[in-house]
Design a protein around this motif. Sequence first.
Motif, PDB file in Angstrom:
ATOM      1  N   LEU A   4       0.849  -1.192   0.000  1.00 43.54           N
ATOM      2  CA  LEU A   4       0.000   0.000   0.000  1.00 43.54           C
ATOM      3  C   LEU A   4       0.886   1.244   0.000  1.00 43.54           C
ATOM      4  CD1 LEU A   4      -2.843   1.413   0.435  1.00 43.54           C
ATOM      5  CD2 LEU A   4      -2.244   1.433   2.870  1.00 43.54           C
ATOM      6  N   ILE A   5       0.508   2.214  -0.841  1.00 43.14           N
ATOM      7  CA  ILE A   5       1.121   3.537  -0.797  1.00 43.14           C
ATOM      8  C   ILE A   5       0.020   4.504  -0.399  1.00 43.14           C
ATOM      9  CG2 ILE A   5       2.317   5.339  -2.098  1.00 43.14           C
ATOM     10  CD1 ILE A   5       3.101   3.067  -4.117  1.00 43.14           C
ATOM     11  N   ALA A   6       0.248   5.300   0.657  1.00 40.20           N
ATOM     12  CA  ALA A   6      -0.789   6.212   1.129  1.00 40.20           C
ATOM     13  C   ALA A   6      -0.293   7.650   1.045  1.00 40.20           C
ATOM     14  CB  ALA A   6      -1.178   5.865   2.570  1.00 40.20           C
ATOM     15  N   MET A  44       6.089  10.934  -7.310  1.00 39.40           N
ATOM     16  CA  MET A  44       4.793  10.617  -7.920  1.00 39.40           C
ATOM     17  C   MET A  44       4.937   9.847  -9.227  1.00 39.40           C
ATOM     18  SD  MET A  44       2.380  11.254  -5.903  1.00 39.40           S
ATOM     19  CE  MET A  44       1.040  10.938  -7.063  1.00 39.40           C
ATOM     20  N   ARG A  45       6.068  10.040  -9.912  1.00 43.85           N
ATOM     21  CA  ARG A  45       6.277   9.224 -11.117  1.00 43.85           C
ATOM     22  C   ARG A  45       6.282   7.740 -10.743  1.00 43.85           C
ATOM     23  NH1 ARG A  45       9.487  13.688 -12.844  1.00 43.85           N
ATOM     24  NH2 ARG A  45      11.357  12.947 -11.809  1.00 43.85           N
ATOM     25  N   GLU A  46       6.907   7.439  -9.598  1.00 42.54           N
ATOM     26  CA  GLU A  46       6.981   6.048  -9.134  1.00 42.54           C
ATOM     27  C   GLU A  46       5.628   5.570  -8.614  1.00 42.54           C
ATOM     28  OE1 GLU A  46       9.675   4.381  -9.832  1.00 42.54           O
ATOM     29  OE2 GLU A  46      10.365   6.259 -10.698  1.00 42.54           O
ATOM     30  N   VAL A  47       4.897   6.463  -7.945  1.00 43.92           N
ATOM     31  CA  VAL A  47       3.565   6.101  -7.438  1.00 43.92           C
ATOM     32  C   VAL A  47       2.627   5.791  -8.606  1.00 43.92           C
ATOM     33  CG1 VAL A  47       1.540   6.933  -6.161  1.00 43.92           C
ATOM     34  CG2 VAL A  47       3.856   7.416  -5.298  1.00 43.92           C
ATOM     35  N   ILE A  48       2.706   6.601  -9.661  1.00 45.64           N
ATOM     36  CA  ILE A  48       1.863   6.371 -10.839  1.00 45.64           C
ATOM     37  C   ILE A  48       2.228   5.032 -11.491  1.00 45.64           C
ATOM     38  CG2 ILE A  48       1.385   7.204 -13.191  1.00 45.64           C
ATOM     39  CD1 ILE A  48       1.756  10.093 -11.969  1.00 45.64           C
ATOM     40  N   ALA A  49       3.522   4.752 -11.559  1.00 46.11           N
ATOM     41  CA  ALA A  49       3.963   3.475 -12.146  1.00 46.11           C
ATOM     42  C   ALA A  49       3.485   2.305 -11.293  1.00 46.11           C
ATOM     43  CB  ALA A  49       5.482   3.467 -12.297  1.00 46.11           C
ATOM     44  N   ALA A  50       3.585   2.446  -9.960  1.00 45.55           N
ATOM     45  CA  ALA A  50       3.153   1.362  -9.062  1.00 45.55           C
ATOM     46  C   ALA A  50       1.648   1.134  -9.178  1.00 45.55           C
ATOM     47  CB  ALA A  50       3.541   1.701  -7.617  1.00 45.55           C
ATOM     48  N   PHE A 106      -6.115  12.900  -1.939  1.00 53.49           N
ATOM     49  CA  PHE A 106      -7.118  12.759  -3.007  1.00 53.49           C
ATOM     50  C   PHE A 106      -6.896  13.844  -4.057  1.00 53.49           C
ATOM     51  CE2 PHE A 106     -12.095  12.765  -3.645  1.00 53.49           C
ATOM     52  CZ  PHE A 106     -11.939  12.260  -4.930  1.00 53.49           C
ATOM     53  N   GLN A 107      -6.655  15.065  -3.608  1.00 55.22           N
ATOM     54  CA  GLN A 107      -6.401  16.166  -4.550  1.00 55.22           C
ATOM     55  C   GLN A 107      -5.159  15.860  -5.385  1.00 55.22           C
ATOM     56  OE1 GLN A 107      -6.126  19.065  -1.442  1.00 55.22           O
ATOM     57  NE2 GLN A 107      -8.316  19.585  -1.485  1.00 55.22           N
ATOM     58  N   VAL A 108      -4.129  15.301  -4.753  1.00 53.47           N
ATOM     59  CA  VAL A 108      -2.904  14.955  -5.480  1.00 53.47           C
ATOM     60  C   VAL A 108      -3.205  13.882  -6.535  1.00 53.47           C
ATOM     61  CG1 VAL A 108      -0.586  13.950  -5.273  1.00 53.47           C
ATOM     62  CG2 VAL A 108      -1.377  15.602  -3.565  1.00 53.47           C
ATOM     63  N   LEU A 109      -4.030  12.896  -6.176  1.00 55.12           N
ATOM     64  CA  LEU A 109      -4.340  11.802  -7.115  1.00 55.12           C
ATOM     65  C   LEU A 109      -5.110  12.302  -8.343  1.00 55.12           C
ATOM     66  CD1 LEU A 109      -5.291   8.921  -4.641  1.00 55.12           C
ATOM     67  CD2 LEU A 109      -3.190   9.146  -5.979  1.00 55.12           C
ATOM     68  N   THR A 110      -6.017  13.268  -8.143  1.00 51.06           N
ATOM     69  CA  THR A 110      -6.730  13.803  -9.314  1.00 51.06           C
ATOM     70  C   THR A 110      -5.778  14.644 -10.159  1.00 51.06           C
ATOM     71  OG1 THR A 110      -7.554  15.720  -8.071  1.00 51.06           O
ATOM     72  CG2 THR A 110      -9.004  13.816  -8.220  1.00 51.06           C
ATOM     73  N   GLU A 111      -4.936  15.438  -9.493  1.00 46.22           N
ATOM     74  CA  GLU A 111      -3.975  16.263 -10.242  1.00 46.22           C
ATOM     75  C   GLU A 111      -2.978  15.395 -11.000  1.00 46.22           C
ATOM     76  OE1 GLU A 111      -3.241  19.416 -10.943  1.00 46.22           O
ATOM     77  OE2 GLU A 111      -4.943  20.391  -9.987  1.00 46.22           O
ATOM     78  N   ALA A 112      -2.664  14.233 -10.449  1.00 52.49           N
ATOM     79  CA  ALA A 112      -1.698  13.338 -11.099  1.00 52.49           C
ATOM     80  C   ALA A 112      -2.355  12.518 -12.212  1.00 52.49           C
ATOM     81  CB  ALA A 112      -1.080  12.403 -10.055  1.00 52.49           C
ATOM     82  N   GLY A 113      -3.679  12.608 -12.329  1.00 51.85           N
ATOM     83  CA  GLY A 113      -4.363  11.873 -13.383  1.00 51.85           C
ATOM     84  C   GLY A 113      -4.667  10.428 -13.023  1.00 51.85           C
ATOM     85  N   LEU A 114      -4.427  10.038 -11.764  1.00 46.57           N
ATOM     86  CA  LEU A 114      -4.747   8.663 -11.359  1.00 46.57           C
ATOM     87  C   LEU A 114      -6.234   8.494 -11.092  1.00 46.57           C
ATOM     88  CD1 LEU A 114      -1.736   7.710  -9.045  1.00 46.57           C
ATOM     89  CD2 LEU A 114      -2.334   6.697 -11.247  1.00 46.57           C
ATOM     90  N   LEU A 115      -6.910   9.597 -10.811  1.00 50.41           N
ATOM     91  CA  LEU A 115      -8.359   9.581 -10.622  1.00 50.41           C
ATOM     92  C   LEU A 115      -8.956  10.711 -11.453  1.00 50.41           C
ATOM     93  CD1 LEU A 115      -8.603   9.014  -6.750  1.00 50.41           C
ATOM     94  CD2 LEU A 115      -9.118   7.353  -8.546  1.00 50.41           C
ATOM     95  N   PRO A 116     -10.189  10.518 -11.947  1.00 46.73           N
ATOM     96  CA  PRO A 116     -10.809  11.558 -12.772  1.00 46.73           C
ATOM     97  C   PRO A 116     -11.379  12.695 -11.935  1.00 46.73           C
ATOM     98  CG  PRO A 116     -12.292   9.708 -12.537  1.00 46.73           C
ATOM     99  CD  PRO A 116     -11.016   9.321 -11.834  1.00 46.73           C
TER     100      PRO A 116
END
Lengths: 76, 221
Positions: free
Chosen positions: B45-47, B70-76, B90-100
């Motif tokens: 888990l990455i939190a 975050m490049r590594e988190v996106i790859a994982a 959550f805001q970081v995940l949407t900004e990173a494109g992992l969530l819409p």
Amino acid sequence: MKARVTVSLKPGVLDPQGRAIHHALEGLGFGQVADVRVGKVIELDVADGTTESQVAEMARKLLANTVIENFKVDLG
Amino acid sequence: MKTAVVVFPGSNCDRDLMVALELVTGRAPIALWHDDKELPEELDLIALPGGFSHGDYLRSGAIAARAPIMREVIAAAGRGTPVLGICNGFQVLTEAGLLPGALMRNAGLDFVCRDVKLEVVNTQTPFTSAYRPGEPVTIPVAHHDGNFQADSDTLDRLEQQGQVAFRYAEEVNGSARNIAGILNHRRNVLGMMPHPERVVEPAHGGTDGRRMFESLFSAFA
């Protein structure tokens, strides 16, 4: 050389800040305002020869969130 | 279970998240720094914690989403590793494109900091399996930018494909369709505005957040 990136919310995206400003303007007696939208202007000092497409790339990758925002690039 | 918590400059819920993870998994999480270039091997888990990474400058989560780690988190996440983002996470995940979608200023413009009632919408996920479908739970929120917005096609898709994990059972921040937490299509990435790590033992005034960590633990123990 200056580059100016104007970031604005896409049409249809709710803008609660704009709405609050609109209410405040109405409270000041400016009844002629139909709508208010809040955006931001980012001014970059860039190397001479920087192209519009390079600045647009900066906007797409970071300066604007294209899910909710549009942007416009002005050079010079 | 091997977990990691990513710390950004301005994170402020990282310690609470680590305490909650250690309480449930029995093993202290690894703290990662935003500037780290690689992840430890075989993370379960990455939190991403709450807070105000980089002062919320530009947009909440925008700068953190472009951090080297975050490049590594996106790859994982692409390899299927579970990724949990809470509040600023959550805001970081949407900004990173992992969530819409995007998390915008609360509709009422106020910072909202209080317990809220939620409905657990999808329990078929590694994050929520210990809850009952439709179960009402109470978990606190503390945010200024929690107003989840996406275009109507995206919202329809999220609902039809079971990607809505949590819904507010009361008006909180103007979020579209009262969405409080969403999953990616593969259901290994969850972003949510409420703070489950703040309600994991009775002294917190509630324990409804604990089962999120127990769900994850049972998926990997």
